[in-house]
Design a protein around this motif. Sequence first.
Motif, mmCIF file in Angstrom:
data_model
loop_
_atom_site.group_PDB
_atom_site.id
_atom_site.type_symbol
_atom_site.label_atom_id
_atom_site.label_comp_id
_atom_site.label_asym_id
_atom_site.label_seq_id
_atom_site.Cartn_x
_atom_site.Cartn_y
_atom_site.Cartn_z
ATOM 1 N N ASP A 45 0.835 -1.203 0.000
ATOM 2 C CA ASP A 45 0.000 0.000 0.000
ATOM 3 C C ASP A 45 0.876 1.263 0.000
ATOM 4 N N VAL A 46 1.991 1.208 0.715
ATOM 5 C CA VAL A 46 2.939 2.326 0.704
ATOM 6 C C VAL A 46 3.605 2.420 -0.662
ATOM 7 N N TRP A 47 4.025 1.274 -1.184
ATOM 8 C CA TRP A 47 4.722 1.254 -2.471
ATOM 9 C C TRP A 47 3.831 1.801 -3.591
ATOM 10 N N GLU A 48 2.552 1.516 -3.505
ATOM 11 C CA GLU A 48 1.617 2.029 -4.503
ATOM 12 C C GLU A 48 1.633 3.562 -4.531
ATOM 13 N N LEU A 49 1.724 4.175 -3.348
ATOM 14 C CA LEU A 49 1.775 5.637 -3.287
ATOM 15 C C LEU A 49 3.104 6.161 -3.812
ATOM 16 N N VAL A 50 4.184 5.469 -3.503
ATOM 17 C CA VAL A 50 5.503 5.859 -4.019
ATOM 18 C C VAL A 50 5.478 5.897 -5.541
ATOM 19 N N VAL A 51 4.975 4.823 -6.143
ATOM 20 C CA VAL A 51 4.938 4.738 -7.611
ATOM 21 C C VAL A 51 3.989 5.782 -8.182
ATOM 22 N N ARG A 52 2.837 5.968 -7.550
ATOM 23 C CA ARG A 52 1.897 6.997 -8.004
ATOM 24 C C ARG A 52 2.566 8.368 -8.030
ATOM 25 N N ASN A 53 3.281 8.714 -6.955
ATOM 26 C CA ASN A 53 3.920 10.021 -6.871
ATOM 27 C C ASN A 53 4.991 10.179 -7.939
ATOM 28 N N ILE A 54 5.771 9.127 -8.133
ATOM 29 C CA ILE A 54 6.820 9.164 -9.160
ATOM 30 C C ILE A 54 6.201 9.387 -10.536
ATOM 31 N N LYS A 55 5.167 8.646 -10.852
ATOM 32 C CA LYS A 55 4.518 8.774 -12.163
ATOM 33 C C LYS A 55 3.947 10.177 -12.352
ATOM 34 N N PHE A 56 3.430 10.759 -11.285
ATOM 35 C CA PHE A 56 2.873 12.107 -11.422
ATOM 36 C C PHE A 56 3.964 13.119 -11.723
ATOM 37 N N VAL A 57 5.085 13.018 -11.053
ATOM 38 C CA VAL A 57 6.206 13.932 -11.329
ATOM 39 C C VAL A 57 6.665 13.778 -12.777
ATOM 40 N N GLU A 58 6.733 12.548 -13.223
ATOM 41 C CA GLU A 58 7.124 12.311 -14.619
ATOM 42 C C GLU A 58 6.130 12.942 -15.575
ATOM 43 N N SER A 59 4.848 12.952 -15.211
ATOM 44 C CA SER A 59 3.809 13.454 -16.114
ATOM 45 C C SER A 59 3.922 14.952 -16.362
ATOM 46 N N TYR A 60 4.440 15.701 -15.391
ATOM 47 C CA TYR A 60 4.560 17.144 -15.611
ATOM 48 C C TYR A 60 5.998 17.595 -15.874
ATOM 49 N N GLY A 61 6.933 16.639 -15.931
ATOM 50 C CA GLY A 61 8.312 16.981 -16.290
ATOM 51 C C GLY A 61 9.191 17.425 -15.146
ATOM 52 N N GLY A 62 8.845 17.063 -13.911
ATOM 53 C CA GLY A 62 9.673 17.432 -12.768
ATOM 54 C C GLY A 62 10.937 16.598 -12.667
ATOM 55 N N LEU A 63 11.854 17.067 -11.834
ATOM 56 C CA LEU A 63 13.114 16.371 -11.591
ATOM 57 C C LEU A 63 13.129 15.810 -10.164
ATOM 58 N N PHE A 64 13.902 14.759 -9.970
ATOM 59 C CA PHE A 64 14.093 14.145 -8.661
ATOM 60 C C PHE A 64 15.534 14.383 -8.233
ATOM 61 N N GLU A 65 15.723 14.996 -7.070
ATOM 62 C CA GLU A 65 17.103 15.240 -6.661
ATOM 63 C C GLU A 65 17.724 13.986 -6.052
ATOM 64 N N LEU A 66 18.997 13.789 -6.369
ATOM 65 C CA LEU A 66 19.862 12.897 -5.614
ATOM 66 C C LEU A 66 20.579 13.800 -4.615
ATOM 67 N N ASN A 67 20.183 13.722 -3.365
ATOM 68 C CA ASN A 67 20.549 14.687 -2.342
ATOM 69 C C ASN A 67 21.648 14.120 -1.451
ATOM 70 N N SER A 68 22.845 14.724 -1.527
ATOM 71 C CA SER A 68 24.008 14.188 -0.815
ATOM 72 C C SER A 68 23.929 14.371 0.689
ATOM 73 N N ALA A 69 22.983 15.183 1.183
ATOM 74 C CA ALA A 69 22.899 15.421 2.628
ATOM 75 C C ALA A 69 22.658 14.136 3.405
ATOM 76 N N ALA A 70 22.011 13.155 2.792
ATOM 77 C CA ALA A 70 21.743 11.895 3.495
ATOM 78 C C ALA A 70 23.037 11.218 3.925
ATOM 79 N N ILE A 71 24.100 11.393 3.144
ATOM 80 C CA ILE A 71 25.374 10.731 3.464
ATOM 81 C C ILE A 71 25.993 11.345 4.712
ATOM 82 N N ARG A 72 25.967 12.678 4.829
ATOM 83 C CA ARG A 72 26.509 13.295 6.049
ATOM 84 C C ARG A 72 25.632 13.008 7.262
ATOM 85 N N LYS A 73 24.408 12.536 7.023
ATOM 86 C CA LYS A 73 23.523 12.181 8.132
ATOM 87 C C LYS A 73 23.542 10.684 8.438
ATOM 88 N N GLY A 74 24.481 9.964 7.805
ATOM 89 C CA GLY A 74 24.699 8.576 8.175
ATOM 90 C C GLY A 74 24.292 7.522 7.174
#
Length: 325
Positions: A211-240
Motif C-alpha cells: 500500500d505504501v509502495w503504490e503511493l511511491v509509484v503513483r507520486n513518481i509517475k505524477f512527477v514524470e507526467s509534468y516533467g519534474g526532476l528528482f534530486e539525488l541529495n548528498s545530505a543523506a550521506i553526512r547524516k549517516g
Amino acid sequence: MHSHHSHSGDYVSHATDNLESIIDKAESMGFTHYCLTEHMPRLHDKFLYPEEIEKNYTSKDLESNFDRYVQHAVSIQQEKNSKNQSSPTTKIIVGLEVEGLNSEHIDYTSKLLEKYHPHINMTVGSVHYVNEIPIDFSPDLWIEARDSLPDKTSRSLFLQYFELQYEVLSKLKPTVVGHFDLIRLFEPSNEVDPTTGKLMKDISLEQDWPDVWELVVRNIKFVESYGGLFELNSAAIRKGWSSPYPKQDVSEAIVEFGGGRFCLSDDSHSIAQVGLNYHKVWEYIKFVLKLTSIYHLDINENGETIVAKVSVSELDKSPFWKQYI
C-alpha cells in the motif's frame, strides 16, 4: 556541476555562513549552476523551531526574512548572471523550498509564487512534517509523529507522508522533488513492525508494504507526467546513510516509472557542506543506478527556467572531480 538545493545562515536559523560566502564556495569548487532555495515561511508561531524561539522570532519574522532573501538573491543573480561578466562564473538560479506542512501551507506557497513572480525561478517540493509534527528534526519527534496517528504504526506514518507529498506535487508541481524518502531518516530500524512482524530495517516497501509502495509509484509517475526532476541529495550521506536520498529501491523505481530524471543537490547549510560527498553520489550514479544522463536547471536568454540534460560519461570527465581525490 550543479546543485538544486541550498541554504544559508542569513535566512535559516539552523544553517551557518552568509549567502555570499556559500556562493563563493560553490564558485571556487567549479559549480556551473547553483540554486538558492531558502525555506518558505511557516505561518504560525507553533511551528517555530527551537533555534528560532531562542531568537525571539515570530512567524512574522519568518515572513520578513523571506522577503529579504528574495531581494538579496535576485541582486546576486543579476550580478553573477550578467552578460558583462569578464570571466565565467556560477549561474545563480533563485528558488524556494516548499514546506508541505499541511494544506494551508501548500496553498500559501501558490500565493508566494504569485507574489514573487517572476523572481522565483524554481521550487523544491519537500515534506518535513506529518500530522504537523517534524519527521526529520529528531528520532523522538519522528516517534511522536507516528504515535499521533490512530494505529501508531510506522506503516501509517509512511502512508501519511506520501499522501501529503502527493498533495504538494499535485497542487504545486514543484520543479524538483526534495529528498523524496526523507521519512526514512529516523525510522527505528530495530523496532518490530506490527503489521508484518519484521524488523523495520528488513522491511521491503514493495513486498511488505504494497500500500505504501503504490503511493511511491503513483507520486513518481505524477512527477514524470509534468516533467519534474528528482534530486539525488548528498545530505543523506553526512547524516549517516550510505547513499543519497532517495535509497536504491525508490531510485530504481524513479528510473522505471519516472524516466530517471535525476538532478544533483548538496542541500548545504554551511560553507563546509557545499558539494560535500558529491563524489560518493557520483559513484552511486555510475555503479549502483548505472545512469546514462543527469539533468539540471538553467536560465535561458529570455530569463525562463529550462531543463538541460548532460551525459554521465561527459560529466565524468569534468575537472570538478579532481578536488575529491
